[in-house]
Write a protein that holds these residues in place. Sequence first.
Motif: not given
Length: 294
Positions: A192-195, A242-250, A266-277
């Motif tokens: 999770v890339m937030d602050e 094997s799998a990285i789920y990366l959450y960022s808004d940028d 190996r990488l899948e991108l999603s929003s930070i909101e998606a992580f908290y959900n």
Amino acid sequence: MIEIIFQSSTDARNFYEHLYEQLQSFCQCDNNILHFEDQHIVRVSAENNGDVLNIVKEVFFQFIVNQKQDDWFKRILMEHYYYEDEGEQQQILEIIHSILEGSREDLAAFVSGLDVKESLKSAIDQLFQNNISFSFDSFVKFRMRPLMNEMTKYVEVSIDEYKMEQEYQMFIHTLRDFLSGKQPKINTIHVVMDEGVYFYDEHLCEIKRGELLRMIDRKLLSNHPVYVDSVTIAPLLSIAPSAIYLYSDDFEQPLVRTIRNIFEERLELSSIEAFYNFQNAHSYANEEKCKRYP
């Protein structure tokens, strides 16, 4: 009367054909106003006709931008910087065009105050009068000299960027080699890339900084001390999931780009909101499962 004399018959023919097309499309003019003589001379009868004069100036500008400018950039690359390989020239030209088109603000800062197109338009405005005859090649040699100096600056900036990009690609290739064949220490990682940057395992248990540091392969940092980010890249390479789920808004930030280039499929991108959900929907990450990350 406007008369433009070219040394190159190819240049003369290209300019004439483009001008003929534009005059036919945008101006209800007598066909006799445009002449092509001796394969080198283009003549236009434009007495007291401002529309025709403006069309000639615009076509002349477009002819230089679309058909001559890249040739001049390549000449600068070859004669001043000894780039003779066509593939390298093309890659540098793509960077130059990205600056000229305004899509690289980071590089445009290095050529602030310079505007190749506006400088060219100014030179053309000064050249064209109601009745004029000039040599295209003399125009390039003498009137374009300040513009050539501006073009050289664009080349310099683009070469520097090209070299940095080559170094970056070698860096990525080296890290892919390092990653190849490594066994995962943890199969699935959530980043999770937030602050800040936060790591979680497949159970959504946070992996604390101390544990991440213990996982880092010291050979990685000793071999690449300058380029490898010890907060994010080094732990990911050392864990080799094997799998990285990366959450960022940028997703355009450089760090995300580098992670994408190293880990690829190996990488899948999603929003930070998606992580908290996702975290709220899987609240089974209890103290018992997470106690191994002090």
